[in-house]
Design a protein around this motif. Structure first.
Motif, PDB file in Angstrom:
ATOM      1  N   LEU A  41      -1.910  19.651 -29.717  1.00 40.45           N
ATOM      2  CA  LEU A  41      -1.904  21.017 -30.257  1.00 40.45           C
ATOM      3  C   LEU A  41      -1.130  21.992 -29.371  1.00 40.45           C
ATOM      4  O   LEU A  41      -0.791  23.089 -29.809  1.00 40.45           O
ATOM      5  N   GLY A  42      -0.886  21.612 -28.120  1.00 40.84           N
ATOM      6  CA  GLY A  42      -0.165  22.501 -27.211  1.00 40.84           C
ATOM      7  C   GLY A  42      -0.978  23.705 -26.789  1.00 40.84           C
ATOM      8  O   GLY A  42      -0.446  24.793 -26.580  1.00 40.84           O
ATOM      9  N   VAL A  43      -2.278  23.515 -26.619  1.00 50.13           N
ATOM     10  CA  VAL A  43      -3.172  24.609 -26.237  1.00 50.13           C
ATOM     11  C   VAL A  43      -3.209  24.727 -24.711  1.00 50.13           C
ATOM     12  O   VAL A  43      -3.293  23.729 -24.004  1.00 50.13           O
ATOM     13  N   VAL A  44      -3.147  25.949 -24.214  1.00 48.71           N
ATOM     14  CA  VAL A  44      -3.193  26.214 -22.776  1.00 48.71           C
ATOM     15  C   VAL A  44      -4.648  26.178 -22.304  1.00 48.71           C
ATOM     16  O   VAL A  44      -5.508  26.815 -22.914  1.00 48.71           O
ATOM     17  N   PRO A  45      -4.949  25.432 -21.234  1.00 52.74           N
ATOM     18  CA  PRO A  45      -6.313  25.434 -20.694  1.00 52.74           C
ATOM     19  C   PRO A  45      -6.750  26.846 -20.291  1.00 52.74           C
ATOM     20  O   PRO A  45      -5.928  27.655 -19.850  1.00 52.74           O
ATOM     21  N   LEU A  46      -8.004  27.126 -20.446  1.00 56.13           N
ATOM     22  CA  LEU A  46      -8.554  28.458 -20.183  1.00 56.13           C
ATOM     23  C   LEU A  46      -8.276  28.931 -18.761  1.00 56.13           C
ATOM     24  O   LEU A  46      -7.959  30.097 -18.540  1.00 56.13           O
ATOM     25  N   ASP A  47      -8.338  28.032 -17.787  1.00 58.86           N
ATOM     26  CA  ASP A  47      -8.106  28.436 -16.409  1.00 58.86           C
ATOM     27  C   ASP A  47      -6.635  28.760 -16.108  1.00 58.86           C
ATOM     28  O   ASP A  47      -6.307  29.213 -15.022  1.00 58.86           O
ATOM     29  N   GLN A  48      -5.748  28.568 -17.083  1.00 54.68           N
ATOM     30  CA  GLN A  48      -4.333  28.901 -16.919  1.00 54.68           C
ATOM     31  C   GLN A  48      -3.913  30.110 -17.760  1.00 54.68           C
ATOM     32  O   GLN A  48      -2.743  30.451 -17.819  1.00 54.68           O
ATOM     33  N   HIS A  49      -4.879  30.738 -18.437  1.00 54.16           N
ATOM     34  CA  HIS A  49      -4.573  31.932 -19.236  1.00 54.16           C
ATOM     35  C   HIS A  49      -4.193  33.089 -18.327  1.00 54.16           C
ATOM     36  O   HIS A  49      -4.788  33.264 -17.263  1.00 54.16           O
ATOM     37  N   PRO A  50      -3.216  33.908 -18.737  1.00 54.19           N
ATOM     38  CA  PRO A  50      -2.916  35.120 -17.976  1.00 54.19           C
ATOM     39  C   PRO A  50      -4.101  36.084 -18.048  1.00 54.19           C
ATOM     40  O   PRO A  50      -4.883  36.043 -19.002  1.00 54.19           O
ATOM     41  N   ALA A  51      -4.221  36.943 -17.069  1.00 54.01           N
ATOM     42  CA  ALA A  51      -5.302  37.940 -17.074  1.00 54.01           C
ATOM     43  C   ALA A  51      -5.189  38.816 -18.323  1.00 54.01           C
ATOM     44  O   ALA A  51      -4.091  39.118 -18.797  1.00 54.01           O
ATOM     45  N   GLY A  54      -8.608  37.813 -22.891  1.00 53.21           N
ATOM     46  CA  GLY A  54      -9.891  37.866 -23.583  1.00 53.21           C
ATOM     47  C   GLY A  54     -10.438  36.507 -23.982  1.00 53.21           C
ATOM     48  O   GLY A  54     -11.394  36.426 -24.735  1.00 53.21           O
ATOM     49  N   GLY A  55      -9.831  35.431 -23.513  1.00 54.39           N
ATOM     50  CA  GLY A  55     -10.344  34.100 -23.808  1.00 54.39           C
ATOM     51  C   GLY A  55      -9.925  33.536 -25.144  1.00 54.39           C
ATOM     52  O   GLY A  55     -10.412  32.496 -25.562  1.00 54.39           O
ATOM     53  N   ARG A  56      -9.006  34.202 -25.863  1.00 57.40           N
ATOM     54  CA  ARG A  56      -8.545  33.673 -27.141  1.00 57.40           C
ATOM     55  C   ARG A  56      -7.678  32.429 -26.905  1.00 57.40           C
ATOM     56  O   ARG A  56      -7.047  32.281 -25.875  1.00 57.40           O
ATOM     57  N   VAL A  57      -7.598  31.574 -27.907  1.00 53.96           N
ATOM     58  CA  VAL A  57      -6.765  30.378 -27.810  1.00 53.96           C
ATOM     59  C   VAL A  57      -5.315  30.798 -27.604  1.00 53.96           C
ATOM     60  O   VAL A  57      -4.816  31.698 -28.275  1.00 53.96           O
ATOM     61  N   ARG A  58      -4.655  30.154 -26.652  1.00 53.72           N
ATOM     62  CA  ARG A  58      -3.235  30.409 -26.388  1.00 53.72           C
ATOM     63  C   ARG A  58      -2.483  29.091 -26.474  1.00 53.72           C
ATOM     64  O   ARG A  58      -2.998  28.063 -26.063  1.00 53.72           O
ATOM     65  N   TYR A  59      -1.275  29.164 -27.000  1.00 57.43           N
ATOM     66  CA  TYR A  59      -0.463  27.962 -27.166  1.00 57.43           C
ATOM     67  C   TYR A  59       0.722  27.989 -26.208  1.00 57.43           C
ATOM     68  O   TYR A  59       1.263  29.050 -25.909  1.00 57.43           O
ATOM     69  N   GLU A  60       1.115  26.805 -25.751  1.00 55.90           N
ATOM     70  CA  GLU A  60       2.268  26.682 -24.889  1.00 55.90           C
ATOM     71  C   GLU A  60       3.512  27.119 -25.659  1.00 55.90           C
ATOM     72  O   GLU A  60       3.621  26.852 -26.859  1.00 55.90           O
ATOM     73  N   GLU A  61       4.425  27.769 -24.978  1.00 61.91           N
ATOM     74  CA  GLU A  61       5.665  28.178 -25.633  1.00 61.91           C
ATOM     75  C   GLU A  61       6.526  26.952 -25.872  1.00 61.91           C
ATOM     76  O   GLU A  61       6.510  26.009 -25.083  1.00 61.91           O
TER      77      GLU A  61
END
Length: 65
Positions: A41-51, A54-61
């Motif tokens: 799915l290309g989902v970014v792990p939570l510990d790698q989210h930018p500040a 808000g904890g929303r799902v983020r996808y790798e570019e």
């Protein structure tokens, strides 16, 4: 610690936290994916989210071709 993958509903011994699920009436919970589903799915792990995400799902570019 075994968790259930949110995508495939299979137990995984290598859960990856990918998001925070918020609810109106009580505290949220952490959403976990197995390594295969996270990669596909290309989902970014939570510990790698930018500040400030808000904890929303983020996808790798997408990588340029």
């Amino acid at each position: 610690m075994t968790k259930i993958c949110r995508e495939c509903d299979e137990p995984t011994d290598e859960p990856i936290a990918v998001a925070l699920e918020h609810t109106a009436s009580c505290g949220g919970r952490v959403v976990y994916l197995c390594p295969l589903c996270r990669s596909v799915l290309g989902v970014v792990p939570l510990d790698q989210h930018p500040a400030g995400t808000g904890g929303r799902v983020r996808y790798e570019e997408e990588m340029p071709a």
